[in-house]
Design a protein around this motif. Structure first.
Motif, PDB file in Angstrom:
ATOM      1  N   ALA A  21       0.829  -1.206   0.000  1.00  0.00           N
ATOM      2  CA  ALA A  21       0.000   0.000   0.000  1.00  0.00           C
ATOM      3  C   ALA A  21       0.861   1.252   0.000  1.00  0.00           C
ATOM      4  O   ALA A  21       0.550   2.236  -0.693  1.00  0.00           O
ATOM      5  N   ARG A  22       1.944   1.246   0.767  1.00  0.00           N
ATOM      6  CA  ARG A  22       2.828   2.403   0.817  1.00  0.00           C
ATOM      7  C   ARG A  22       3.493   2.644  -0.525  1.00  0.00           C
ATOM      8  O   ARG A  22       3.568   3.773  -1.016  1.00  0.00           O
ATOM      9  N   ARG A  23       3.981   1.582  -1.146  1.00  0.00           N
ATOM     10  CA  ARG A  23       4.630   1.719  -2.454  1.00  0.00           C
ATOM     11  C   ARG A  23       3.646   2.245  -3.493  1.00  0.00           C
ATOM     12  O   ARG A  23       3.986   3.109  -4.305  1.00  0.00           O
ATOM     13  N   ALA A  24       2.421   1.728  -3.469  1.00  0.00           N
ATOM     14  CA  ALA A  24       1.409   2.187  -4.422  1.00  0.00           C
ATOM     15  C   ALA A  24       1.098   3.662  -4.216  1.00  0.00           C
ATOM     16  O   ALA A  24       0.922   4.417  -5.180  1.00  0.00           O
ATOM     17  N   SER A  25       1.049   4.084  -2.953  1.00  0.00           N
ATOM     18  CA  SER A  25       0.777   5.483  -2.647  1.00  0.00           C
ATOM     19  C   SER A  25       1.891   6.389  -3.162  1.00  0.00           C
ATOM     20  O   SER A  25       1.638   7.463  -3.726  1.00  0.00           O
ATOM     21  N   VAL A  26       3.122   5.945  -2.996  1.00  0.00           N
ATOM     22  CA  VAL A  26       4.266   6.733  -3.469  1.00  0.00           C
ATOM     23  C   VAL A  26       4.263   6.824  -4.993  1.00  0.00           C
ATOM     24  O   VAL A  26       4.494   7.894  -5.569  1.00  0.00           O
ATOM     25  N   LEU A  27       3.990   5.714  -5.659  1.00  0.00           N
ATOM     26  CA  LEU A  27       3.995   5.718  -7.124  1.00  0.00           C
ATOM     27  C   LEU A  27       2.881   6.603  -7.677  1.00  0.00           C
ATOM     28  O   LEU A  27       3.075   7.299  -8.680  1.00  0.00           O
ATOM     29  N   LYS A  28       1.725   6.582  -7.036  1.00  0.00           N
ATOM     30  CA  LYS A  28       0.632   7.458  -7.470  1.00  0.00           C
ATOM     31  C   LYS A  28       1.015   8.921  -7.287  1.00  0.00           C
ATOM     32  O   LYS A  28       0.777   9.762  -8.168  1.00  0.00           O
ATOM     33  N   ALA A  29       1.623   9.230  -6.142  1.00  0.00           N
ATOM     34  CA  ALA A  29       2.059  10.603  -5.891  1.00  0.00           C
ATOM     35  C   ALA A  29       3.128  11.021  -6.891  1.00  0.00           C
ATOM     36  O   ALA A  29       3.130  12.154  -7.391  1.00  0.00           O
ATOM     37  N   ALA A  30       4.040  10.105  -7.191  1.00  0.00           N
ATOM     38  CA  ALA A  30       5.104  10.409  -8.148  1.00  0.00           C
ATOM     39  C   ALA A  30       4.530  10.685  -9.529  1.00  0.00           C
ATOM     40  O   ALA A  30       4.968  11.618 -10.221  1.00  0.00           O
ATOM     41  N   ILE A  44      12.528  14.988  -4.674  1.00  0.00           N
ATOM     42  CA  ILE A  44      12.111  13.917  -3.773  1.00  0.00           C
ATOM     43  C   ILE A  44      11.189  14.474  -2.694  1.00  0.00           C
ATOM     44  O   ILE A  44      10.273  13.802  -2.219  1.00  0.00           O
ATOM     45  N   GLY A  45      11.398  15.747  -2.335  1.00  0.00           N
ATOM     46  CA  GLY A  45      10.527  16.389  -1.357  1.00  0.00           C
ATOM     47  C   GLY A  45       9.112  16.573  -1.877  1.00  0.00           C
ATOM     48  O   GLY A  45       8.145  16.456  -1.115  1.00  0.00           O
ATOM     49  N   ASP A  46       8.982  16.871  -3.172  1.00  0.00           N
ATOM     50  CA  ASP A  46       7.650  16.997  -3.767  1.00  0.00           C
ATOM     51  C   ASP A  46       6.877  15.685  -3.638  1.00  0.00           C
ATOM     52  O   ASP A  46       5.692  15.671  -3.281  1.00  0.00           O
ATOM     53  N   ILE A  47       7.548  14.587  -3.945  1.00  0.00           N
ATOM     54  CA  ILE A  47       6.898  13.277  -3.872  1.00  0.00           C
ATOM     55  C   ILE A  47       6.568  12.929  -2.429  1.00  0.00           C
ATOM     56  O   ILE A  47       5.489  12.406  -2.127  1.00  0.00           O
ATOM     57  N   GLN A  48       7.486  13.242  -1.531  1.00  0.00           N
ATOM     58  CA  GLN A  48       7.273  12.953  -0.112  1.00  0.00           C
ATOM     59  C   GLN A  48       6.049  13.683   0.420  1.00  0.00           C
ATOM     60  O   GLN A  48       5.218  13.108   1.135  1.00  0.00           O
ATOM     61  N   CYS A  53       4.492  10.815   3.355  1.00  0.00           N
ATOM     62  CA  CYS A  53       5.338   9.826   4.022  1.00  0.00           C
ATOM     63  C   CYS A  53       6.688  10.470   4.299  1.00  0.00           C
ATOM     64  O   CYS A  53       6.947  11.602   3.880  1.00  0.00           O
ATOM     65  N   SER A  54       7.534   9.766   4.991  1.00  0.00           N
ATOM     66  CA  SER A  54       8.843  10.313   5.319  1.00  0.00           C
ATOM     67  C   SER A  54       9.800  10.148   4.146  1.00  0.00           C
ATOM     68  O   SER A  54       9.654   9.238   3.319  1.00  0.00           O
ATOM     69  N   VAL A  55      10.776  11.035   4.082  1.00  0.00           N
ATOM     70  CA  VAL A  55      11.811  10.902   3.055  1.00  0.00           C
ATOM     71  C   VAL A  55      12.557   9.587   3.244  1.00  0.00           C
ATOM     72  O   VAL A  55      12.923   8.909   2.277  1.00  0.00           O
TER      73      VAL A  55
END
Length: 216
Positions: A21-30, A44-48, A53-55
């Motif tokens: 779930a975390r990986r999917a959330s990061v990829l969607k944000a990216a 990387i801060g924009d995606i974070q 989530c944390s850097v």
């Protein structure tokens, strides 16, 4: 017996489920960030911030912004491939299968426009490891596709051609059209054009006579 006033205990997600779930959330944000700012214009801060989530979590799962970009591409291709194979397995006969490839390409690209645009981009400098993974994904997909279409060629309903010719003939034209539509060069949507391209794909590979050995 009266009900307990204590709230029902909810099981915590399994570690693997939480990671997925975390990986999917990061990829969607990216994807959102890359769509708005491009890969080079995204930090990387924009995606974070977008993923909330944390850097440290980003670096733990992906290693770098470039790692996120690679993973998004590989996951996007894999999603597309899985969907295409499902569509093929629902088809009956050679003609329906060939046309299903074109129709799915159009439908998927319109439903997933941002991801489709990303997959058509030329902005990713893949690492050797990512290139190796992409080759594995591609080979697995092509093997499944050829396994599906092989009996139609052997049975004489599709032309016996060099194996390398089928993908460019069937999906090459619609892939180029969708790419130009995504970039704004073409106005008519793929939905309006898909039957034209589906018919053309079938005409390109349908058998015109007795089956013969494939050309090598």
């Amino acid at each position: 017996m009266p009900r307990s006033s204590q709230p029902a205990r909810r099981d915590r997600p399994e570690p693997r489920a939480a990671t997925v779930a975390r990986r999917a959330s990061v990829l969607k944000a990216a994807l959102d960030c890359f769509t708005r700012h491009g890969i080079d214009g995204t930090t990387i801060g924009d995606i974070q911030k977008a993923a909330r989530c944390s850097v440290g979590s980003l670096y733990h799962h992906f290693g770098s912004k470039e790692g996120i970009a690679e993973e998004l591409f590989i996951e996007g291709i894999s999603r597309f491939n899985r969907g295409m194979l499902r569509r093929l397995r629902q088809s009956r006969g050679a003609e329906e299968s060939v046309k299903a490839v074109v129709r799915f390409y159009c439908d998927w690209s319109m439903r997933n426009r941002a991801l489709a645009s990303y997959l058509h981009s030329r902005d990713i400098d893949f690492s050797e490891q990512a290139r190796a993974r992409l080759k594995t994904v591609y080979r697995s997909y092509i093997t499944e596709v050829f396994t599906w279409f092989g009996p139609f060629v052997a049975g004489g309903t599709m032309r016996a051609l060099p194996p390398e010719a089928y993908v460019p003939l069937i999906s090459g034209p619609i892939q180029e059209y969708v790419r130009r539509w995504l970039s704004g060069h073409y106005e008519p949507s793929p939905a309006r054009m898909k039957e034209l391209f589906a018919d053309a794909a079938w005409q390109a590979v349908r058998s015109r006579g007795p089956a013969g050995p494939a050309v090598h």
